[in-house]
Each structure stands twice: as C-alpha cells, then as structure tokens.
Design an enzyme around this catalytic site. Structure first.
Site: not given
Length: 348
Positions: A269, A254, A267
């Site tokens: 989420k 990412d 990352d």
C-alpha cells in the site's frame, strides 16, 4: 409639611442609631440648626454619611488594576450557542440516527451462515520441488464473479461512506473536479509503477530496477520499503489472480512470499499519511484474509497460506510500516470477510 411629633420621632431614631457608634454624638448638636435651614437636606445627608460608614466593601482594598484583565476575561466570556440537543441534531444529520434494531457493534459478533474454513482441509500439498524458481503469475480473467475490491466497496458502513465522501468533497473544493480527477489518476499511476518496480526487484531485473528507482514519482516509496525487502524471501506469486471456487469470488494478489520465515499474502500500500497500526489500514486486513482463503481453495496453487502482511510505503521515503497478521488474526478477519460477503450476496 410634617408635624412636630413626626419630626421628633425621626430625631429620636437617629439618636438611637448614632449612639451605637462612638464619636458620633457630636453630630446631634448640628441637627437643630440644620433642621431650621434645610430640614430635608440634613436628614438625607445624615443618612448618606451613615450608610457610607456602615457598608464597607473589602474588595476596595484589592489592587483592581492588577486583576483588570482577569476580571474582563471572566465578565466578557460568551457561552457557546450549542446545546446537547443541537449537538444531537448535528450528529443525526451527519451520522444518521442510531439504529436500535441493528447495532453495528453486534454485527461484528455474528457468525457467518455459510461458514467455510480459511485453511482447505481437502487440499493436498505436494513435496517441495525447486524445478522452477519463477513466481506464479496468473492473468485475471473477466467473469461474472465479483472481485474482493468490489465486495468491500459495496458493503462499506455508513460511517465509512460518510468519511470517504467528505474527503472527496473536500478535495474537490480545494482542487476542483478536474484537479481531483487528475489527482486520483496520478495516485493510481504511482501505485502501478510502484508494484511494477517491486516485481522487477523480486525477478532480479537489475536494469529495470535502476530505471524504476530513477523515476521521481516512486523513488520515495522504494526507499521506504528497503528495510522490509530484506526480510522477504522465496517469492511464490506476483500480481497473480486468485479465485475461491466454493464462495465464488476472485481477486489479484500483489505477492505471496515468506516474511521472516513465514509464508504470507503480502499487500503493498502507498500512503502520504502515517499508518502505524493495523486499524489505520481500514478494510485492508479483510482484503488480505479474502486472498488467503481464495489461494487455499484455488486449485492453481499447490500451497496454502495462513499469514498476511500489509506494508504501507510512504512517498517521502520514511520507513514503511509492516503490519504482520498471524494465523489467529487472519482467522478473525476471515470471519469478518465472510459476513461482508454474505451482506453483498443478500443485497445482490
């Protein structure tokens, strides 16, 4: 009919019994008359009177009306039909019997057979130059290498599989098959829009950023991460493919940037439920560790990473939870990732 001697014996016994209680001797004078008229009734009545005086109950003095509800609740209570045996049967049915040969706890302490260090000792880091401020963005190529996501999905524990399947069946029951398909499609779309909006922010595309913020589907997520974005700087990679050349797996990172001064694999989420601790993110730490190892062993990247960051953004706009993973924690999850990778290779 009883004879005279038997009746006399009975009278003597009553005399002994009644003489023990003061004031009871007067009853003896009623016996001859009573005996002539109703011999058996007299004996029964005397015994009944005596027993009532003898057997006094202390609970008769208690206000029973006051405690009526309590007594009823106790006397009407029904025990559960479940027993330890039935509960064990249910557990075996739901979670499968305990595997005594391969306890899941001991599997975590195993050492990977093909151990590769997280940090690449053979990678040379060039001197930092600022010729290009644009983050790296390498497209993901289709190869026979398995992805990090696929490996983690194929090596989930029976317990993880059970909970995932139970959640899926519950959602299908509530939404129907078509409704559940639409729900998962929207989740995937929201994730794509959220990542694209973050990419626009990091690339300083002000116009695109404003358009993304106006999108109701992701406005809550963007509001959720505002306090985290303030701590991020020096973005080095965005939505970029990584490949571990030695272990032969790949993935799509990412973001790689500094968080509070430390270079991290980040990352992003999205979640509808709070995930305040790292353990609530399930296999995400293994995913981040796998990406860190891949970057460090990928010749396309002239830097190495030793830290990770998982940011959980919320749809309702509540502040996101950033879960920082330092070098030691990343090393622990790296070893766990190697075990999962070995399990996948053995199955394949």
């Amino acid at each position: 009919m009883p004879n005279y001697s038997q009746m006399l014996l009975v009278r003597m016994k009553f005399l002994q019994l009644l003489s023990r209680k003061p004031g009871k001797l007067g009853m003896l004078f009623q016996i001859p008359f009573c005996q002539k008229q109703f011999p058996y009734l007299c004996l029964a009545t005397s015994a009944c009177l005596y027993s009532k005086k003898k057997k006094t109950n202390g609970y008769e003095q208690v206000d029973q009306e006051k405690y009526k509800n309590l007594v009823y609740s106790v006397t009407s209570y029904k025990t559960s039909a479940q027993t330890p045996e039935t509960i064990l049967e249910e557990d075996n049915l739901l979670y499968r019997p305990l595997d005594k040969h391969r306890p899941p706890v001991k599997a975590e302490t195993k050492t990977p057979k093909n151990w590769v260090p997280l940090i690449n000792p053979n990678k040379s880091i060039p001197l930092l130059n600022s010729e290009s401020n644009l983050p790296m963005k390498i497209s993901l190529q289709k190869t026979k290498m398995p992805s990090v996501t696929r490996i983690l999905q194929q090596t989930m524990s029976p317990q993880q599989t059970f909970y995932l399947e139970r959640w899926k069946q519950k959602m299908i029951q509530e939404l129907g098959k078509d409704g559940f398909a639409e729900y998962t499609k929207n989740l995937f779309l929201q994730g794509e829009l959220f990542h694209a909006a973050l990419e626009s922010i990091f690339l300083s595309e002000e116009t695109a950023t404003k358009e993304r913020r106006e999108d109701v589907a992701i406005s809550g997520y963007l509001s959720s991460v505002q306090h985290v974005l303030k701590d991020i700087s020096e973005v080095k990679a965005l939505e970029s493919a990584v490949q571990h050349e030695t272990l032969q797996y790949l993935g799509l990172v990412d973001c790689v940037a500094k968080y509070r001064g430390q270079l991290c694999v980040i990352d992003w989420k999205t979640s509808e439920k709070p995930k305040p601790s790292l353990k609530n993110t399930f296999d995400n730490p293994l995913q981040v560790a796998a990406y860190i190892g891949a970057i460090n062993h990928d010749a396309n990247y002239d830097f190495q990473v030793s830290c990770g960051l998982i940011v959980v953004a919320y749809k309702n706009g509540s502040p996101a939870h950033p879960h920082f993973m330092g070098p030691d924690l990343c090393s622990q999850y790296w070893n766990k990732w190697l075990l999962r990778l070995e399990e996948y290779v053995d199955r394949d």
